[in-house]
Design a protein around this motif. Structure first.
Motif, mmCIF file in Angstrom:
data_model
loop_
_atom_site.group_PDB
_atom_site.id
_atom_site.type_symbol
_atom_site.label_atom_id
_atom_site.label_comp_id
_atom_site.label_asym_id
_atom_site.label_seq_id
_atom_site.Cartn_x
_atom_site.Cartn_y
_atom_site.Cartn_z
ATOM 1 N N ALA A 110 0.823 -1.220 0.000
ATOM 2 C CA ALA A 110 0.000 0.000 0.000
ATOM 3 C C ALA A 110 0.854 1.265 0.000
ATOM 4 N N ASP A 111 2.106 1.150 0.429
ATOM 5 C CA ASP A 111 2.998 2.321 0.454
ATOM 6 C C ASP A 111 3.704 2.549 -0.882
ATOM 7 N N ARG A 113 2.266 3.337 -3.784
ATOM 8 C CA ARG A 113 1.529 4.187 -4.728
ATOM 9 C C ARG A 113 2.394 5.311 -5.293
ATOM 10 N N GLY A 114 2.413 5.405 -6.628
ATOM 11 C CA GLY A 114 3.185 6.453 -7.305
ATOM 12 C C GLY A 114 4.677 6.179 -7.368
ATOM 13 N N LYS A 133 0.520 -4.386 -9.693
ATOM 14 C CA LYS A 133 0.930 -2.979 -9.804
ATOM 15 C C LYS A 133 -0.238 -2.023 -10.078
ATOM 16 N N LYS A 134 -1.244 -2.517 -10.790
ATOM 17 C CA LYS A 134 -2.390 -1.658 -11.069
ATOM 18 C C LYS A 134 -3.152 -1.392 -9.775
ATOM 19 N N LYS A 135 -3.374 -2.446 -9.037
ATOM 20 C CA LYS A 135 -4.106 -2.344 -7.772
ATOM 21 C C LYS A 135 -3.427 -1.383 -6.801
ATOM 22 N N TYR A 136 -2.093 -1.453 -6.710
ATOM 23 C CA TYR A 136 -1.372 -0.624 -5.741
ATOM 24 C C TYR A 136 -0.782 0.644 -6.338
ATOM 25 N N GLY A 137 -0.977 0.826 -7.657
ATOM 26 C CA GLY A 137 -0.579 2.085 -8.287
ATOM 27 C C GLY A 137 0.917 2.344 -8.356
ATOM 28 N N PHE A 138 1.699 1.319 -8.633
ATOM 29 C CA PHE A 138 3.138 1.559 -8.831
ATOM 30 C C PHE A 138 3.548 1.152 -10.246
#
Ligand code: GLN
Length: 231
Positions: A110-111, A113-114, A133-138
């Motif tokens: 969760a940390d 993201r971005g 990666k899509k789910k956690y945004g990285f």
């Protein structure tokens, strides 16, 4: 007098650096759990061995192209790969963990993201990172060898890397400046030796050899040589 059948030579591809499974020691010799197991199998089964270190992805591609007879490179037995290759019986339990810089505040996915995550081309850890990666945004960046993956995190270019637990654990124990965020395995898997589907003879030879090494205690001696008695 009958002519003796010439010993068969098998060419097996491996990774360049994936300690403790394959690496070069200080005398520039190719060593490691995979290398020692493979040599021991060749000895008990009576075949000549040609070990070819390229990169993990390179070795897998050569096997796919029929240029080599097998791959032993801490290679995870996965469903997708089983469609392409045959695998020997499993010889080591593994799975994926995340590692970050020692002073990083990252605790979990969760940390991320971005942020950017370093992975190795064609690996199970890489596939796992890509799957979440899509789910956690990285985002991810790929390298062909593990060392470049780690260095990207140490240099601060990537916030984390995903790697096989026994490998990153060994690297940290031998001085790598990273830490594992959570010891629980994501994507638990087993290592096996991959061979061509068209070569049941080599597969049978490898499995017979592995079995003998387990029976004689040679398998345990090899593991202890690299991981000590606590493994
Ligand atoms: N176990 C991982 C895989 O099979 C990584 C192997 C490696 O990097 N040598 O994808």
């Amino acid at each position: 007098e009958p002519v003796q059948a010439a010993e068969k030579t098998y060419t097996v591809g491996t990774d360049v650096t994936f300690a403790p499974f394959e690496f070069t020691d200080k005398n520039n010799r190719q060593v490691g759990i995979d290398i020692d197991i493979l040599k021991a199998i060749a000895k008990v089964e009576g075949f000549k061995l040609n070990i070819k270190a390229t990169s993990f992805n390179g070795a897998v591609q050569e096997l796919q192209a029929g240029q080599i007879d097998g791959v032993m490179a801490g290679m995870s037995i996965t469903k997708e790969r089983k469609e392409m290759f045959n695998f020997s019986d499993p010889y080591f339990k593994s799975g994926v963990v995340m590692a970050v810089a020692k002073n990083s505040k990252i605790k979990g996915f969760a940390d991320l993201r971005g942020k950017r995550v370093a992975i190795k081309t064609g690996t199970a850890a890489g596939a796992y990172a890509n799957s979440i990666k899509k789910k956690y945004g990285f985002t991810t960046v790929t390298f062909d060898d593990s060392n470049n993956v780690y260095q990207d995190v140490i240099a601060g270019n990537s916030a984390a890397c995903f790697e096989d637990k026994p490998v990153i654990q060994y690297a940290i124990a031998t001085g790598l400046d990273l830490r594992i965020t959570k010891m629980k395995l994501a994507d638990p898997n087993n290592y096996g030796i991959a061979v061509q589907k068209s070569d049941p003879e080599f597969l049978a030879t490898l499995n017979r050899g592995l079995k003998k090494l387990r029976q004689t205690g040679e398998y345990d001696r090899i593991i202890t040589r690299y991981l000590g008695n606590g493994s």
